[in-house]
Design an enzyme around this catalytic site. Structure first.
Site, PDB file in Angstrom:
ATOM      1  N   GLU A 175      -0.111  -2.582  -4.729  1.00 42.11           N
ATOM      2  CA  GLU A 175       0.020  -2.967  -3.323  1.00 42.11           C
ATOM      3  C   GLU A 175       0.236  -1.783  -2.372  1.00 42.11           C
ATOM      4  O   GLU A 175       1.325  -1.567  -1.852  1.00 42.11           O
ATOM      5  CB  GLU A 175       1.146  -4.004  -3.181  1.00 42.11           C
ATOM      6  CG  GLU A 175       0.735  -5.292  -3.869  1.00 42.11           C
ATOM      7  CD  GLU A 175       1.788  -6.378  -3.818  1.00 42.11           C
ATOM      8  OE1 GLU A 175       1.449  -7.511  -3.464  1.00 42.11           O
ATOM      9  OE2 GLU A 175       2.954  -6.096  -4.162  1.00 42.11           O
TER      10      GLU A 175
HETATM   11  C1  ACM Z   1       2.852  -6.962  -8.207  1.00 40.32           C
HETATM   12  O1  ACM Z   1       2.973  -8.199  -8.343  1.00 40.32           O
HETATM   13  N1  ACM Z   1       2.861  -6.426  -7.006  1.00 40.32           N
HETATM   14  C2  ACM Z   1       2.694  -6.092  -9.356  1.00 40.32           C
END
Ligand code: ACM
Length: 707
Positions: free
Chosen positions: A349
């Site tokens: 992310e």
């Molecule tokens: C994640 O769920 N951001 C690894």
């Protein structure tokens, strides 16, 4: 169709109807589905590779029973001591642990001199009226075997207070070893801090199901949880927040705390994997170390709930150098405290990172990790950049990714996994729509999220690591079988409060981390543990839910606050078909697709217990039932003959809307039209499959859980 269809629907809470009857626990029942594996004599989770009942009575423990270790090996003796301490509170026995050269009578024998082909974790367990023998090649296999032994004793053995009763080990012969070498669970101690004692408790809960890896998500936007001597502000400032909380002074692990966790995990043959997430999920570091920001100014500590909000400054050589030095310092200290082989460097992310910035982070973090003799572990996004061969990537994609395989619009995750495979990475499977323990079970779950859909127990169980990166039909796995290291359940904690469908208010109830962990992990963590341990050929949902049900009294005895999920025949409870229910088969539930129109056809969709899938089943004077949909207020109606659709229509009391509901095997129901005698049938267990009426062939798609 995609899961987003499901996410967009209006959902409301409902309660399940269950009456507690004064029944004692019943023995596990075998499934009668024709394609099912052979019935298991005992309700063991995870299911062993081979399990055969032995005739005669079992072995009764007495205060004189010895735990006899056929070795001088201190770890093997340690397993004996562990077993003695485990049994002591409930039995009141202080069983002596003795070193022997030959197996004595009236003993639980632990023999670590078994053949090498048992592997590090394999074991055999034989119990009959004369005693119990667990044999393994080393102490770790003995420890796994001891977890099986626990489940061969009455559930009350899990109590931490003295219980009356006899302590008889069921007679059985077991030969067992794991499918995968990596079977992990992740605790997000960054969003919500877990004090050391609670981490230890979770270690014990997971070890009981043969989990062998504890991944600690130590850093995120909302907190930095590990003291780094050379950078005291990381915890002085970066540990003062959690999701929803500010003002902490001790919301982190000192080096001594962390060592205590590592040692405790090691005593349960569990390896700790520390995660230092980056280059995103780094607000706590950015609040503590000014030079990690492009303006060299520390950000304010963050206690909110957003994701994708932060990035190390990697825009220029000066700041990239700052990040490199920072990571070297942090990873050096963390590696020194971590005996296990892996450092997890995150990589997930990072919406604002350019490819160059991302690659600069990966270069710095992998060099720091490899430089300390550790293997890189990371979320699968790391595959987009150059990584060292043999790195371990953690796949957290979902069905949407699988559906894109081979199309002109393959998802980023598919590309990153391919790149990882091409760079000789291995993979741990944590598909978010099966293995994320923070996903709500259904619409009524008070905590957690549902961006990856609801994850009822069946969904956490019914998947195969060998095909989970392939197309939806199970073909074309992106990750070759030999590159799959195992499975990890992930307990994120950013929505660990009640009413988590909206942001918290000052009156929001924040359960203790342990209450959140227990509720979200049980029963799903044992389900995922079986996915990682048991051969695929030994796994089927119907058999599993029978075995799982028998674990409930063990959790009750141990004080684990589990979710008594619908669809599992928990001992001492019966469900009645009258009342408000979901009507499910194979992980999909009968619904009206959101339609309120007369004549619209009923269909199947992944269970979510929303209004579309909620039915009031009411008994009529002739003993038949009507089934009224909550969203439309209309009744399920059989139309035409064999193969004809089942629709909804304004309730009219006619025969077409009357159903005979009779029990099948395994607490499942057969739902037959009172008019035609044909039975309610799902065309398949896929989203969008039609509901029709058909002659009863005994198919699993004609057997319904009414919970
Ligand atoms: C994640 O769920 N951001 C690894």
């Amino acid at each position: 169709m995609s899961w987003s269809h499901r996410r967009g629907r209006i959902l409301v809470a409902l309660t399940t109807v269950a009456f507690t009857l004064p029944l004692t626990a019943t023995a596990s029942q075998a499934t009668t589905a024709p394609s099912s594996p052979a019935p298991a004599p005992y309700a063991l989770v995870p299911q062993p590779v081979s399990e055969q009942a032995v005739g005669g009575p079992g072995f009764a423990l007495t205060p004189q029973t010895r735990i006899s270790v056929l070795s001088r090996d201190s770890q093997a003796i340690g397993v004996g001591t562990y077993l003695s301490k485990l049994l002591a509170p409930a039995t009141g026995y202080d069983l002596r642990v003795v070193k022997d050269t030959r197996a004595p009578k009236n003993a639980v024998v632990l023999d670590p001199n078994g053949p090498k082909n048992l592997g590090a974790e394999g074991y055999t367990l034989t119990s009959d009226k004369n005693g119990v023998v667990i044999r393994a090649h080393g102490a770790e296999g003995l420890f796994r075997g001891v977890q099986t032994l626990r489940q061969l004793l009455p559930a009350a053995v899990e109590s931490r207070t003295r219980q009356t009763g006899s302590w008889t080990v069921s007679p059985v012969q077991i030969s067992d070893s794991p499918r995968y070498e990596y079977r992990g669970v992740m605790l997000d101690v960054a969003r919500r801090f877990f004090p050391v004692d609670q981490v230890k408790r979770y270690i014990d809960e997971a070890a009981a199901y043969k989990i062998n890896t504890l991944h600690l998500h130590l850093t995120d936007d909302q907190g930095w949880r590990i003291a780094i001597d050379a950078l005291p502000d990381l915890t002085r400032i970066g540990a003062t927040t959690q999701s929803g909380f500010t003002g902490g002074t001790d919301w982190y692990y000192t080096a001594a705390d962390y060592k205590e966790i590592v040692a405790y995990a090691s005593s349960r043959f569990m390896t700790v994997v520390p995660e230092i997430d980056g280059p995103g999920h780094t607000d706590a570091a950015l609040a503590s170390v000014p030079g990690l920001n492009c303006d060299n100014k520390a950000k304010a500590p963050y206690s909110g709930f957003d994701v994708g909000i932060s990035l190390y400054c990697l825009e220029d050589g000066t700041h990239t150098g700052n990040v490199r030095r920072f990571l070297n310092t942090v990873i050096k200290e963390v590696a020194k405290l971590t005996p296990g082989p892996y450092i997890h460097i995150g990589g997930d992310e990072t919406p604002d990172a350019t490819p160059e910035e991302y690659a600069a982070y990966v270069k710095a973090a992998t060099a720091a990790t490899v430089g300390r003799g550790k293997t890189v572990m990371a979320w699968h996004q790391l595959g987009q950049a150059p990584i060292p061969a043999g790195s371990l990537l953690q796949y957290w994609g979902e069905d949407d990714d699988r559906e894109s395989i081979g199309t002109s619009e393959e998802s980023d995750s598919v590309r990153f996994v391919r790149n990882g495979v091409a760079q000789d990475a291995k993979f741990v499977m944590s598909p978010s729509d099966h293995a994320y323990l923070d996903m709500k079970y259904d619409v009524s779950t008070p905590y957690g999220l549902s961006w990856s859909g609801y994850v009822p127990v069946q969904r956490s169980y019914d998947w195969d690591p060998a095909t989970i990166t392939g197309k939806m039909d199970g073909t074309g796995s992106l990750v070759p079988a030999k590159k799959i290291a195992g499975v990890e359940a992930a307990l994120w904690a950013d929505r660990a409060y009640e009413g988590s469908g909206s942001l918290p208010t000052p009156n929001t109830n924040w359960p203790a981390p342990q209450a959140y962990a227990d509720y979200m992990s049980f029963p799903r963590l044992p389900a995922l543990a079986e996915v990682g341990w048991s051969p695929q050929s030994a796994r089927d949902w119907n058999g599993f839910r029978q075995r799982l049900a028998q674990q409930g009294p063990r959790w009750t005895a141990a004080g684990i606050g589990y979710f008594a999920a619908p669809g599992i025949p928990w001992p001492g409870t019966v469900t009645t078909v009258e009342g408000v229910h979901a009507i499910e088969t194979g992980g999909v539930a009968l619904e009206n697709g959101g339609s309120t129109s007369d004549g619209s056809e009923l269909l199947l969709w992944a269970t979510n217990r929303g209004d579309n899938q909620t039915w009031t089943i009411a008994r009529q004077s002739d003993g038949t039932y009507t089934m009224t949909n909550k969203r439309s207020g209309k009744c399920a109606e059989a139309t035409g003959g064999a193969g004809a659709a089942v629709v909804q229509r304004a309730c009219n009391g006619q025969t077409g809307q009357r159903w005979k509901i009779t029990p099948g095997d395994n607490d499942q129901q057969i739902i037959a039209s009172a008019g035609s005698g044909l039975v309610l049938t799902a065309a398949s267990a896929a989203n969008g499959a039609k509901a029709t009426q058909q002659p009863d062939t005994g198919s699993a798609l004609q057997r319904w859980s009414v919970d």
